[in-house]
Write a protein that holds these residues in place. Structure first.
Motif, PDB file in Angstrom:
ATOM      1  N   GLN A 165     -22.719 -31.371 -10.785  1.00  0.00           N
ATOM      2  CA  GLN A 165     -24.206 -31.119 -10.971  1.00  0.00           C
ATOM      3  C   GLN A 165     -24.935 -31.039  -9.475  1.00  0.00           C
ATOM      4  O   GLN A 165     -25.482 -30.246  -9.239  1.00  0.00           O
ATOM      5  N   THR A 166     -24.163 -31.715  -8.608  1.00  0.00           N
ATOM      6  CA  THR A 166     -24.897 -31.312  -7.256  1.00  0.00           C
ATOM      7  C   THR A 166     -24.010 -30.233  -6.768  1.00  0.00           C
ATOM      8  O   THR A 166     -25.064 -29.181  -6.265  1.00  0.00           O
ATOM      9  N   LEU A 167     -22.942 -29.809  -6.948  1.00  0.00           N
ATOM     10  CA  LEU A 167     -22.374 -28.565  -6.449  1.00  0.00           C
ATOM     11  C   LEU A 167     -23.076 -27.374  -6.905  1.00  0.00           C
ATOM     12  O   LEU A 167     -23.505 -26.421  -6.263  1.00  0.00           O
ATOM     13  N   PHE A 168     -23.403 -27.381  -8.225  1.00  0.00           N
ATOM     14  CA  PHE A 168     -24.237 -26.121  -8.684  1.00  0.00           C
ATOM     15  C   PHE A 168     -25.671 -26.365  -8.740  1.00  0.00           C
ATOM     16  O   PHE A 168     -26.439 -25.495  -9.370  1.00  0.00           O
ATOM     17  N   ARG A 169     -26.137 -27.530  -8.336  1.00  0.00           N
ATOM     18  CA  ARG A 169     -27.462 -27.697  -8.329  1.00  0.00           C
ATOM     19  C   ARG A 169     -28.091 -27.460  -9.444  1.00  0.00           C
ATOM     20  O   ARG A 169     -29.101 -27.122  -9.697  1.00  0.00           O
ATOM     21  N   ASN A 170     -27.297 -28.002 -10.765  1.00  0.00           N
ATOM     22  CA  ASN A 170     -27.742 -27.714 -12.058  1.00  0.00           C
ATOM     23  C   ASN A 170     -27.491 -28.935 -12.725  1.00  0.00           C
ATOM     24  O   ASN A 170     -26.417 -29.533 -12.932  1.00  0.00           O
ATOM     25  N   PRO A 171     -28.580 -29.369 -13.315  1.00  0.00           N
ATOM     26  CA  PRO A 171     -28.527 -30.660 -14.261  1.00  0.00           C
ATOM     27  C   PRO A 171     -27.862 -30.378 -15.437  1.00  0.00           C
ATOM     28  O   PRO A 171     -27.333 -31.364 -16.137  1.00  0.00           O
TER      29      PRO A 171
ATOM     30  N   GLY B 264     -13.760 -25.583 -16.920  1.00  0.00           N
ATOM     31  CA  GLY B 264     -12.949 -25.002 -17.666  1.00  0.00           C
ATOM     32  C   GLY B 264     -11.543 -25.725 -17.863  1.00  0.00           C
ATOM     33  O   GLY B 264     -10.542 -25.218 -18.629  1.00  0.00           O
ATOM     34  N   LEU B 265     -11.417 -26.863 -17.153  1.00  0.00           N
ATOM     35  CA  LEU B 265     -10.118 -27.588 -17.256  1.00  0.00           C
ATOM     36  C   LEU B 265      -9.766 -27.990 -18.697  1.00  0.00           C
ATOM     37  O   LEU B 265      -8.751 -28.037 -19.148  1.00  0.00           O
ATOM     38  N   SER B 266     -10.844 -28.452 -19.517  1.00  0.00           N
ATOM     39  CA  SER B 266     -10.620 -29.398 -20.832  1.00  0.00           C
ATOM     40  C   SER B 266     -10.170 -28.130 -21.581  1.00  0.00           C
ATOM     41  O   SER B 266      -9.436 -28.440 -22.565  1.00  0.00           O
ATOM     42  N   SER B 267     -10.658 -27.016 -21.296  1.00  0.00           N
ATOM     43  CA  SER B 267     -10.388 -25.755 -22.386  1.00  0.00           C
ATOM     44  C   SER B 267      -9.022 -25.506 -21.998  1.00  0.00           C
ATOM     45  O   SER B 267      -8.054 -25.145 -23.045  1.00  0.00           O
TER      46      SER B 267
ATOM     47  N   PHE C   7      -7.038 -25.302 -12.997  1.00  0.00           N
ATOM     48  CA  PHE C   7      -7.558 -25.680 -11.494  1.00  0.00           C
ATOM     49  C   PHE C   7      -7.029 -24.584 -10.755  1.00  0.00           C
ATOM     50  O   PHE C   7      -7.701 -24.249  -9.760  1.00  0.00           O
ATOM     51  N   VAL C   8      -5.869 -24.174 -10.612  1.00  0.00           N
ATOM     52  CA  VAL C   8      -5.138 -23.233  -9.702  1.00  0.00           C
ATOM     53  C   VAL C   8      -6.235 -21.941  -9.815  1.00  0.00           C
ATOM     54  O   VAL C   8      -6.517 -21.474  -8.676  1.00  0.00           O
ATOM     55  N   ILE C   9      -6.455 -21.585 -10.823  1.00  0.00           N
ATOM     56  CA  ILE C   9      -7.267 -20.228 -11.136  1.00  0.00           C
ATOM     57  C   ILE C   9      -8.377 -20.443 -10.376  1.00  0.00           C
ATOM     58  O   ILE C   9      -9.177 -19.668  -9.590  1.00  0.00           O
ATOM     59  N   ILE C  10      -9.115 -21.535 -10.809  1.00  0.00           N
ATOM     60  CA  ILE C  10     -10.608 -21.656 -10.161  1.00  0.00           C
ATOM     61  C   ILE C  10     -10.593 -21.972  -8.799  1.00  0.00           C
ATOM     62  O   ILE C  10     -11.596 -21.369  -8.011  1.00  0.00           O
TER      63      ILE C  10
ATOM     64  N   LEU D  51     -20.013 -19.145 -13.744  1.00  0.00           N
ATOM     65  CA  LEU D  51     -20.042 -18.045 -14.768  1.00  0.00           C
ATOM     66  C   LEU D  51     -18.512 -17.962 -14.966  1.00  0.00           C
ATOM     67  O   LEU D  51     -17.865 -17.858 -16.143  1.00  0.00           O
ATOM     68  N   ILE D  52     -17.592 -17.916 -13.978  1.00  0.00           N
ATOM     69  CA  ILE D  52     -16.249 -17.819 -14.131  1.00  0.00           C
ATOM     70  C   ILE D  52     -15.625 -19.098 -14.864  1.00  0.00           C
ATOM     71  O   ILE D  52     -14.948 -19.026 -15.815  1.00  0.00           O
ATOM     72  N   GLY D  53     -16.218 -20.230 -14.729  1.00  0.00           N
ATOM     73  CA  GLY D  53     -15.520 -21.510 -15.271  1.00  0.00           C
ATOM     74  C   GLY D  53     -15.897 -21.130 -16.794  1.00  0.00           C
ATOM     75  O   GLY D  53     -15.200 -21.570 -17.501  1.00  0.00           O
ATOM     76  N   LEU D  54     -17.274 -20.854 -17.078  1.00  0.00           N
ATOM     77  CA  LEU D  54     -17.462 -20.396 -18.288  1.00  0.00           C
ATOM     78  C   LEU D  54     -16.757 -19.548 -19.317  1.00  0.00           C
ATOM     79  O   LEU D  54     -16.289 -19.762 -20.354  1.00  0.00           O
ATOM     80  N   MET D  55     -16.329 -18.348 -18.535  1.00  0.00           N
ATOM     81  CA  MET D  55     -15.419 -17.467 -19.108  1.00  0.00           C
ATOM     82  C   MET D  55     -14.043 -17.891 -19.370  1.00  0.00           C
ATOM     83  O   MET D  55     -13.536 -17.557 -20.299  1.00  0.00           O
ATOM     84  N   ILE D  56     -13.513 -18.725 -18.368  1.00  0.00           N
ATOM     85  CA  ILE D  56     -12.224 -19.205 -18.566  1.00  0.00           C
ATOM     86  C   ILE D  56     -12.148 -20.165 -20.027  1.00  0.00           C
ATOM     87  O   ILE D  56     -11.262 -20.245 -20.618  1.00  0.00           O
ATOM     88  N   ALA D  57     -13.367 -20.739 -19.959  1.00  0.00           N
ATOM     89  CA  ALA D  57     -13.496 -21.533 -21.328  1.00  0.00           C
ATOM     90  C   ALA D  57     -13.548 -20.734 -22.505  1.00  0.00           C
ATOM     91  O   ALA D  57     -12.766 -21.251 -23.530  1.00  0.00           O
TER      92      ALA D  57
END
Lengths: 337, 338
Positions: free
Chosen positions: B81-87, B95-98, B136-139, B154-160
């Motif tokens: 949340q801090t990194l993306f400044r997004n709640p 995308g790790l759990s995916s 993780f390596v991809i990210i 967005l990349i994280g969401l796409m991987i998921a």
């Protein structure tokens, strides 16, 4: 600010110098150059107002000088070094940017104290000296009453003052401020500009303010940087730049004569008026008439005479007297032309 | 603000933690009186010899897993949340759990495709770890290439999305038994860890906490935006990389041991601010870690209350218990803050 670090910089010494600096962005289809080959000098104890039309690249230059944006080419030299320095210099340069702050749940205290971060250890132990600088900054900007508020409770202007206090708390020899007064009311604007000038003169800080406030800049700046249309920056004291027409050519003022400081009026009524009187009442009467399309000339059939009774002005038109300019204008509007 | 002003708030969190820890271990299909529990915990013997192993090897391991997994996921959520400044960010945003789900699905469901099925207690664990690690390596590789945080999001969401598409295909082609088994894994599970595994998970949590704590200064500066943070001396790329590594370590290992537990990382930072409303990571990190432990203990307790004979999936409970509270927080404060 009674800081040991920045007080005692001899006035006139150069704090920052650019050498053939080009500012802009790398783009796939060729570089976008905003400023080319700049050789600017920022001296201690100077308040510099940086002016230019919208979109000319003021914010980009500020960021480049601050080391937040990589220059296309050229270098930036800081005062205590002979070598060129790249990147941000938290101990030398503090900034106020136009970037939006999204963390609005932060308290003003936390925000302003961020200015001390470059000087704190990893666990952010705040020392007495840090507290003192913090107190001094909020006192200077006069936001003591806002310290415990959260940012979302502030008006835009108050937020800007808090950002300014944050920059002061960083206590750097150089301050680069991008439109720090944009949201302030006239009083605060004048006060902040005077304060910045005082700060520059007393402590030897060099302060650059990017601003659109022409009148304020002309009256407070020690030096003007004027961004022209040729990707260069014209520098000079305000009066010189007014008289040599630099301002006029860059801003292309429409209906405003900078040399007289007046808005140009078109005498669309084709009616000439002779005005008798003196002092500031004469000036404002002239202003009212010209604003309403009359031409004020030395000799005319229509005469307006200004009388002063115990300091209260009234206006005589023919044999009628009026106690306000509004009444006078109404009466003149009904005259046969 | 001075941490002294939060002292009584710390007491609230610590009190909640102790309370729900005791509630959690005193509930179960076998009822054990609270005084007996306290006696066994302090090293004594219970009146019934069966109670001690139930308590130490089943309930206590589960409660410890709750505490560690809750803390780890919540710290991961706070960092994201801090990194993306997004709640709305959470640890699963990378995308790790995916990735873990895909790997586990492969292990469970490839049997029906005629591919030799390697199966055992550690197969799932290994698959989940490998899946998380791969994403993780991809990210990390992509994070080095992009400066922009939103692109990374967005990349994280796409991987998921990619991973769950592949999981869908696997499910479509697989046996009902295997699907059922996979489905149960996706529900998440807090039981079943032995003490050695808990020790591992606890060690990883400690490492994650230490990394997060070393970052408190850049994290606070981060809130002002990239340019201000840089002007305060924060190395944006390096800090972001460390934040991603730390979150991946925490969330990835929890997913490996407990399955893809959702919602905790998103909700807990917001819920913790109900008790301690600050932006200062020096206070937030320990507070959110404790808040996560409390939240997970509560959810686990709720999952075994009805009837006592069966246990509801933890993933259903985390959202069921957390979502209304988060909505309430939003309506109450009119704005959600990172």
């Amino acid at each position: 600010m009674n800081s040991t670090k920045t007080s005692g910089i001899p006035a006139g010494s150069v704090l920052l110098r650019t050498e053939n600096l080009s500012v802009g962005f790398h783009k796939p289809d060729g570089d976008l150059v905003l400023f080319d080959d700049l050789n600017l000098e920022l001296q201690a104890g100077q308040l510099v107002c940086f002016m230019g039309t919208n979109g000319i690249g003021k914010s980009s230059l500020i960021k480049t000088l601050a080391g937040l944006l990589e220059p296309l080419s050229g270098n930036r030299k800081l005062f205590d070094t002979d070598s060129f320095r790249k990147g941000p210099e938290p101990a030398f340069i503090s900034v106020v940017l136009t970037d939006n702050v999204s963390a609005l749940n932060m308290s003003v205290y936390d925000l302003v104290m961020l200015g001390r971060y470059p000087f704190l250890n990893w666990s952010m132990t705040i020392r007495e000296a840090d507290q003192a600088i913090f107190q001094q900054a909020i006192k200077t900007i006069r936001i003591e009453h806002l310290v415990n508020k959260r940012l979302f409770e502030l008006s835009d202007g108050q937020l800007q003052m808090a950002m300014l206090a944050r920059a002061l708390t960083q206590d750097t020899p150089i301050l680069l401020l991008d439109e720090p007064t944009a949201h302030l009311d006239l009083n605060n604007r004048v006060e902040i500009m005077n304060l910045l000038r005082g700060l520059a003169h007393e402590t030897g800080k060099a302060i650059v303010v990017a601003t659109h406030e022409l009148d304020l800049a002309l009256q407070t700046a020690d030096l003007i940087w004027l961004a022209g249309n040729t990707k260069k920056i014209i520098t000079g004291i305000p009066e010189d730049l007014v008289l040599d027409g630099s301002f006029d050519s860059i801003f292309q003022f429409k209906g405003f004569d900078l040399k007289t400081g007046k808005v140009q009026h078109v005498p669309w009524r084709n009616v000439s008026v002779e005005l008798k009187g003196d002092g500031h009442v004469l000036l404002w009467t002239k202003n009212a008439l010209e604003r309403n399309g009359y031409q004020v000339v030395p000799q005319a059939p229509i005469q307006v005479v200004i009388h002063l009774n115990d300091g209260n002005p009234n206006w005589q038109l023919g044999d009628k007297k009026f106690s306000s300019l509004n009444r006078l204008l109404e009466a003149m509007g009904s005259l046969p032309t | 603000m001075a941490s002294a002003s939060y002292r009584h708030r710390w007491a609230i969190l610590a009190g909640l933690l102790l309370l729900f820890f005791l509630v959690n271990i005193s509930l179960g299909s076998v009822s054990i009186p609270i005084m007996e529990i306290l006696r066994i915990l302090s090293g004594g013997e219970g009146s019934n010899p069966a109670w001690k192993p139930i308590l130490l090897d089943f309930r206590l391991t589960k409660a410890m897993t709750c505490i560690i997994a809750g803390s780890a996921l919540s710290i991961g959520g706070l960092l994201m949340q801090t990194l993306f400044r997004n709640p709305l960010a959470g640890p699963d945003i990378l995308g790790l759990s995916s990735g873990a789900s895909l790997a586990v699905a492969l292990v469970i469901m490839t049997g029906s495709l005629g591919i030799p099925f390697f199966y055992g207690p550690y197969a799932i664990l290994l698959a989940a770890s490998a899946g998380s690690a791969l994403v993780f390596v991809i990210i990390i590789t992509l994070a080095r290439k992009t400066r922009d945080h939103v692109s990374l999001l967005l990349i994280g969401l796409m991987i998921a999305a990619l991973a769950s598409a592949l999981v869908s295909i696997l499910q479509f082609k697989s046996r009902a038994d295997d699907q059922q088994y996979f489905l149960i894994w996706t529900f998440g599970s807090l039981g079943g860890l032995n003490w050695q595994e808990i020790l591992w998970l606890g060690a990883i949590l400690m490492v994650g906490l230490i990394i997060a704590f070393l970052l408190i200064k850049p994290l606070n500066s981060w809130l002002l935006g990239d340019h201000y943070a840089q002007s305060l001396g924060v190395n944006i790329r390096r800090t972001r990389l460390i934040m991603i590594i730390c979150t991946s370590l925490l969330a990835g290992s929890v997913t490996a041991f407990c399955g893809p537990i959702a919602f905790v990382g998103l909700a807990v930072p917001h819920l913790t601010r109900l008790v301690i409303n600050t932006m200062d990571h020096k206070i937030l990190i320990p507070a959110v870690a404790m808040g996560g432990a409390v939240f997970m203990l509560i959810c686990d307790t709720l999952s075994q209350i009805p009837g006592g004979s069966f246990i509801l999936p933890i993933n259903a409970i985390t959202a069921l218990a957390g979502a209304p509270v988060v909505i309430w927080v939003i309506l109450r404060s009119k704005r959600v803050q990172v």
